[in-house]
Design a protein around this motif. Structure first.
Motif, PDB file in Angstrom:
ATOM      1  N   ASP A 167       0.830  -1.204   0.000  1.00 42.67           N
ATOM      2  CA  ASP A 167       0.000   0.000   0.000  1.00 42.67           C
ATOM      3  C   ASP A 167       0.861   1.248   0.000  1.00 42.67           C
ATOM      4  O   ASP A 167       0.557   2.236  -0.663  1.00 42.67           O
ATOM      5  N   SER A 168       1.967   1.204   0.771  1.00 38.13           N
ATOM      6  CA  SER A 168       2.788   2.405   0.800  1.00 38.13           C
ATOM      7  C   SER A 168       3.511   2.589  -0.536  1.00 38.13           C
ATOM      8  O   SER A 168       3.715   3.719  -0.986  1.00 38.13           O
ATOM      9  N   LEU A 169       3.861   1.482  -1.205  1.00 39.81           N
ATOM     10  CA  LEU A 169       4.475   1.619  -2.534  1.00 39.81           C
ATOM     11  C   LEU A 169       3.469   2.192  -3.533  1.00 39.81           C
ATOM     12  O   LEU A 169       3.814   3.001  -4.388  1.00 39.81           O
ATOM     13  N   ILE A 170       2.216   1.753  -3.429  1.00 44.57           N
ATOM     14  CA  ILE A 170       1.191   2.284  -4.330  1.00 44.57           C
ATOM     15  C   ILE A 170       1.037   3.782  -4.102  1.00 44.57           C
ATOM     16  O   ILE A 170       0.947   4.564  -5.049  1.00 44.57           O
ATOM     17  N   GLN A 171       1.044   4.179  -2.832  1.00 40.15           N
ATOM     18  CA  GLN A 171       0.927   5.615  -2.544  1.00 40.15           C
ATOM     19  C   GLN A 171       2.112   6.373  -3.120  1.00 40.15           C
ATOM     20  O   GLN A 171       1.957   7.449  -3.692  1.00 40.15           O
ATOM     21  N   GLN A 172       3.287   5.785  -2.974  1.00 40.95           N
ATOM     22  CA  GLN A 172       4.491   6.437  -3.498  1.00 40.95           C
ATOM     23  C   GLN A 172       4.404   6.557  -5.020  1.00 40.95           C
ATOM     24  O   GLN A 172       4.694   7.600  -5.590  1.00 40.95           O
ATOM     25  N   LEU A 173       3.952   5.490  -5.657  1.00 41.52           N
ATOM     26  CA  LEU A 173       3.815   5.501  -7.118  1.00 41.52           C
ATOM     27  C   LEU A 173       2.799   6.554  -7.540  1.00 41.52           C
ATOM     28  O   LEU A 173       3.015   7.312  -8.484  1.00 41.52           O
ATOM     29  N   ARG A 174       1.702   6.639  -6.809  1.00 41.64           N
ATOM     30  CA  ARG A 174       0.662   7.619  -7.149  1.00 41.64           C
ATOM     31  C   ARG A 174       1.143   9.031  -6.901  1.00 41.64           C
ATOM     32  O   ARG A 174       0.716   9.973  -7.558  1.00 41.64           O
ATOM     33  N   ALA A 175       2.058   9.180  -5.913  1.00 43.24           N
ATOM     34  CA  ALA A 175       2.609  10.508  -5.663  1.00 43.24           C
ATOM     35  C   ALA A 175       3.485  10.918  -6.845  1.00 43.24           C
ATOM     36  O   ALA A 175       3.508  12.078  -7.245  1.00 43.24           O
ATOM     37  N   GLU A 176       4.194   9.963  -7.431  1.00 42.90           N
ATOM     38  CA  GLU A 176       5.089  10.276  -8.541  1.00 42.90           C
ATOM     39  C   GLU A 176       4.334  10.379  -9.865  1.00 42.90           C
ATOM     40  O   GLU A 176       4.695  11.152 -10.738  1.00 42.90           O
ATOM     41  N   ALA A 177       3.297   9.575 -10.029  1.00 38.13           N
ATOM     42  CA  ALA A 177       2.506   9.587 -11.264  1.00 38.13           C
ATOM     43  C   ALA A 177       1.037   9.568 -10.852  1.00 38.13           C
ATOM     44  O   ALA A 177       0.406   8.516 -10.827  1.00 38.13           O
ATOM     45  N   PRO A 178       0.486  10.743 -10.521  1.00 34.10           N
ATOM     46  CA  PRO A 178      -0.848  10.784  -9.893  1.00 34.10           C
ATOM     47  C   PRO A 178      -1.943  10.158 -10.751  1.00 34.10           C
ATOM     48  O   PRO A 178      -2.950   9.735 -10.230  1.00 34.10           O
ATOM     49  N   GLU A 179      -1.765  10.099 -12.055  1.00 34.60           N
ATOM     50  CA  GLU A 179      -2.854   9.607 -12.883  1.00 34.60           C
ATOM     51  C   GLU A 179      -2.664   8.155 -13.284  1.00 34.60           C
ATOM     52  O   GLU A 179      -3.391   7.636 -14.120  1.00 34.60           O
ATOM     53  N   VAL A 180      -1.698   7.506 -12.686  1.00 39.08           N
ATOM     54  CA  VAL A 180      -1.428   6.122 -13.062  1.00 39.08           C
ATOM     55  C   VAL A 180      -2.616   5.248 -12.678  1.00 39.08           C
ATOM     56  O   VAL A 180      -3.340   5.531 -11.722  1.00 39.08           O
ATOM     57  N   LEU A 181      -2.840   4.185 -13.462  1.00 36.19           N
ATOM     58  CA  LEU A 181      -3.993   3.315 -13.248  1.00 36.19           C
ATOM     59  C   LEU A 181      -3.535   1.923 -12.857  1.00 36.19           C
ATOM     60  O   LEU A 181      -2.497   1.460 -13.327  1.00 36.19           O
ATOM     61  N   LEU A 182      -4.322   1.274 -12.010  1.00 31.53           N
ATOM     62  CA  LEU A 182      -4.011  -0.090 -11.595  1.00 31.53           C
ATOM     63  C   LEU A 182      -5.171  -0.979 -11.994  1.00 31.53           C
ATOM     64  O   LEU A 182      -6.325  -0.626 -11.776  1.00 31.53           O
ATOM     65  N   TYR A 183      -4.872  -2.119 -12.575  1.00 30.39           N
ATOM     66  CA  TYR A 183      -5.897  -3.091 -12.902  1.00 30.39           C
ATOM     67  C   TYR A 183      -5.694  -4.286 -11.990  1.00 30.39           C
ATOM     68  O   TYR A 183      -4.626  -4.890 -11.982  1.00 30.39           O
TER      69      TYR A 183
END
Ligand SMILES: [Zn+2]
Length: 845
Positions: A25-41
């Protein structure tokens, strides 16, 4: 403006990351912080695709991919496994590079465990798609107790008619509830008429056979009906008798000398320098195929000529079923190979002369197996199966196996059908396979829907979901490019073939994502892709929907800061929300712009933003009491009622803010001086907590004990045991335990605070050992867990964490924190370290 905003959000996420105790979860948050519009399937709990916008960059495709895996591998690498880069592959004629990673445990490959990253070949090498088939692996002993020979004997005793084709190899074999170590090898009965071939998995500890994985792909029909026929797409029967034509790409050779392949018009020039008569031979061998007749000698012609000839050959005159089948095998296999190479010249693995066995003594079927394609004789109402689309379909299986070795059965059949359909621009597979007038064996024009129950309908019927989606998309494309239908076909061919290289784990909307990503021209899915409408329509027809585009665009102008000042006295604080909303595919509804917010995890409340003129909408909300945390997101609808959210994901991805005057640092300990920490150990025989400058150790190339403290001031930290210079990893690691490092008393009476620390944890071959962080508010009499860390491959680095005290215990004057680990039973190298311990008090009026 936007950039500044992103930074604020990032700080906020770091500030509040104590809520997210799970590393993923913290990695996902970090990824979203770097690429806010990134999508996860997601499929269940597993992330199958990351996509939508670029989410990593580098100096080259490999650099981008490797850096991403180094930082974010734990998103995928569950359990104790690692990811190793194996190779790269060109995709879409230089537009992308695919970088492949194999999942491994102790250097043993995990069956079907892989990660594929798609990088755009442009400045910055942006990563635009991660395709994940990594599997959950639980710890196990990686030394086999059953020998290679033992595994072979077990299989031979069960099926003496099957023969191993190569030596057993060790693989990690994850199964529903547990992970096995297995010997894997192919076994084959080598009977062309009734081919059986499996990859068999034998448990290397128990000797139990775990799986017989079929590796024969039949057309798999039962036949009946009339008649028999080779020009066009129809079979060799009386309605469609063989016609005389030139034979391209056929090998002509001087006996004992040079050889060439004929040109497209059937002509050839054999280099030869003499003048005496020579023998020239013509065989049914092409650059990509070797025909083998199973009903007698394979056709070949030879004659003696005096240079320069001509040496003219006439095959199959007069025609007979068995001879026509051999000619078809050569011509059609070569045609489908040329088709694949024309789409992607660097498509992997297909540059071999594939054996094409024709006239096998059986009827009504054809199959692909182990880099061979195989066709049956006419009989029982069926035609000889060596003709046009049947050859394309079987060769399609070969193409899929080379590009995606782990493809599922339904995907295999569906994409093999697409191979035939896009080569011929005709959705009908194997016309009149069961005799004159029986029509198509399968059709890419169909109404088969995802999800499709493979166990009741079978792989062929379920494959029609994907053949249908591709074909319907082609029809949409042909309508759009009515004046240039060739472009529509060429582009669909690109999307179909290259999507195999993204290795989808099955037929699902993940393939829609792959196709959109391949179609995209700027790395951002939200502004659409050049053929978004056609792809979305075609795939939705089979319930493989594309993700929604934004209907309107929401741009923040002013949102609450990460730390909101509380109201007190006459200073009344309002949190302001000011956004700009503009039209995209939809037309904005000025009466339907909202902020949804939640205080301290309570129910969401909704407040409208009022139109301010221009594109602006605003509202203001009184700040909740000091110490509150707030989550919120903005919604704007179009006039049709379609909602768009900022940030994307809305309630599942809200922004956060915290109400406080500020933070007062109570403790900042870099461990360079002794501030009164204590060590308490139980059943420990080595590796207790010590303070100092750590001496690094490593195991299997991985850092075990840190070689330096965290990037704070000073050089010291607390860690578990100091070994001698040049000592082994096991010399001073934790043995037995637990061993605890306990903080001095922290006074948080009547207030609340955040506690921050850097941690390090390494665990060798097993994961029964953990690193724990706990908090007490009664001077250590009782403890409440804050986080429990497993080693999953990336915790052996300095990781900064923070939590809010009141999320775990009521703040008192007697708060303590303790860090602990153990290696009990003592069976692995285990190391932990802690540094830069900070306590901040929340300051309220
Ligand atoms: Zn098939």
């Amino acid at each position: 403006m936007r950039k500044g905003f992103v930074v604020v959000v990032f700080l906020l996420l770091v500030l509040l990351s104590g809520h997210a105790r799970d590393i993923r979860d913290s990695l996902i948050q970090q990824l979203r912080a770097e690429a806010p519009e990134v999508l996860l399937y997601y499929e269940g709990d597993t992330i199958r695709r990351i996509w939508g916008v670029p989410f990593a960059f580098g100096a080259s495709p490999v650099d981008t991919a490797q850096n991403f895996v180094n930082r974010y591998g734990a998103l995928f690498t569950r359990g104790t496994s690692q990811l190793r880069m194996t190779h790269t592959q060109d995709v879409m004629l230089g537009k992308f590079t695919a970088v492949y990673f194999q999942q491994e445990m102790d250097k043993i490959p995990v069956d079907r465990g892989e990660l594929t990253l798609l990088v755009r070949n442009e400045e910055g090498y942006p990563l635009v798609l991660a395709s994940n088939s990594v599997r959950f692996v639980s710890p196990l002993k990686t030394a086999p107790t059953i020998s290679e020979e033992g595994a072979l004997k077990i299989v031979a005793s069960l099926r003496p008619d099957l023969h191993p084709d190569s030596k057993p190899e060790l693989v990690i074999y994850p199964h529903e509830d547990r992970t096995h170590l297995a010997w894997a090898f192919p076994v084959d009965n080598h009977v062309l008429e009734k081919r059986e071939r499996y990859r068999v998995f034998v448990d290397a500890h128990t000797g139990k056979v775990l799986e017989w994985r079929p590796e024969v792909y039949y057309v798999d029909i039962t036949g009946r009906v009339d008649g028999y026929a080779t020009p066009g797409l129809r079979p060799d029967y009386s309605l469609n008798p063989p016609v005389l034509r030139s034979i391209p790409k056929l090998r002509v050779s001087l006996v004992g000398g040079a050889s060439v392949f004929t040109n497209l018009d059937g002509t050839f020039t054999l280099p030869y320098s003499g003048t005496s008569a020579v023998t020239v031979q013509a065989n049914l061998i092409g650059p990509a195929v070797q025909v083998s007749n199973q009903a007698g000698t394979t056709l070949s012609l030879q004659q003696t000529v005096t240079p320069p000839g001509p040496a003219n050959f006439l095959f199959n005159n007069p025609p007979s079923e068995f001879n026509t089948a051999q000619m078809n095998g050569l011509i059609q296999t070569q045609a489908v190979y040329d088709f694949i190479k024309s789409i992607n010249p660097s498509y992997p693995g297909v540059d071999i002369q594939i054996p094409c066995n024709v006239n096998i003594d059986n009827t009504c079927n054809a199959y692909y197996s182990n880099r061979t394609i195989n066709f049956y004789r006419a009989g029982n109402g069926c035609v000889n199966t060596a003709y046009s689309t049947v050859v394309y379909h079987e060769y399609g299986h070969f193409v899929i196996t080379m590009g995606h070795p782990n493809a599922s059965g339904d995907y295999h059949e569906g994409i093999a059908d697409v191979t035939a359909a896009f080569l011929t621009a005709d959705p009908c597979l194997a016309i009149d396979f069961r005799g004159a007038g029986t029509g198509c064996l399968r059709n890419a024009v169909n109404n088969r829907q995802y999800p499709c129950n493979v166990s009741s309908l079978g792989v062929h019927a379920c494959g029609q979901v994907i053949s249908g989606a591709f074909w319907q998309t082609y029809l949409e494309m042909r309508q759009r490019y009515a004046s240039n239908p060739q472009f529509a076909l060429d582009h669909m061919r690109q999307l179909y073939l290259n999507s195999i290289l993204l290795r989808p784990s099955g037929i699902s909307p993940q393939i829609t994502i792959d196709v959109l990503t391949l179609d995209d021209d700027n790395g951002n899915i939200y502004d659409g892709t050049p053929h978004y409408v056609q792809i979305a329509t075609g795939f939705a027809r089979h319930n493989l929907p594309a993700p929604q585009l934004d209907w309107v665009r929401i741009e923040p102008v002013l949102l609450p800061p990460a730390v909101v000042s509380p109201s007190f006295g006459s200073a009344y604080t309002l949190m302001r929300f000011l956004v700009r909303v503009t039209n995209l595919t939809g037309e904005r509804d000025p009466n339907a712009v909202f902020v949804h917010y939640s205080v301290n995890g309570g129910a969401y409340q909704t407040v409208p933003l009022r139109y301010q003129g221009g594109d602006r909408f605003m509202t203001a909300i009184p700040a909740p009491p000091c110490g509150s945390s707030i989550r919120y997101y903005i919604e704007a609808r179009d006039t049709q009622g379609h909602a768009t959210y900022y940030p994307r994901g809305g309630v599942s991805n809200p922004l956060q803010a915290f109400v406080a005057l500020g933070f007062q640092t109570l403790v900042e300990d870099t461990f360079d001086t002794d501030l009164g920490w204590t060590v308490q150990s139980f059943s420990l025989t080595g590796g207790g907590w010590v303070r100092g400058i750590p001496r690094g150790t490593s195991q299997n190339g991985l850092p075990a004990n840190p070689s330096a403290d965290s990037p704070d001031a000073g050089t010291a930290c607390f860690f578990t045991g100091q070994g001698s210079v040049g000592g082994s990893a096991g010399e001073a690691d934790v043995d037995g335990g637990p061993t605890y490092l306990i903080s001095p008393v922290i006074n948080l009476a009547g207030t609340d605070g955040f506690i921050e620390y850097s941690r390090w944890f390494y665990n060798g071959t097993t994961i029964n050992d953990v690193f724990t962080v706990e908090i007490s508010n009664d001077n250590g009499a009782t403890w409440v867990p804050v986080e429990t860390v497993n080693f999953t491959g990336s915790e052996n680095q300095w990781i900064r964490r923070q939590f809010r005290v009141s999320d775990y215990v009521t703040p008192t004057a007697q708060v303590r924190v303790r860090f602990g680990t153990s290696d009990n039973p003592n069976d692995s190298v285990c190391e932990a370290a802690v540094d830069h311990f900070v306590v901040r008090r929340i300051v309220c009026p």
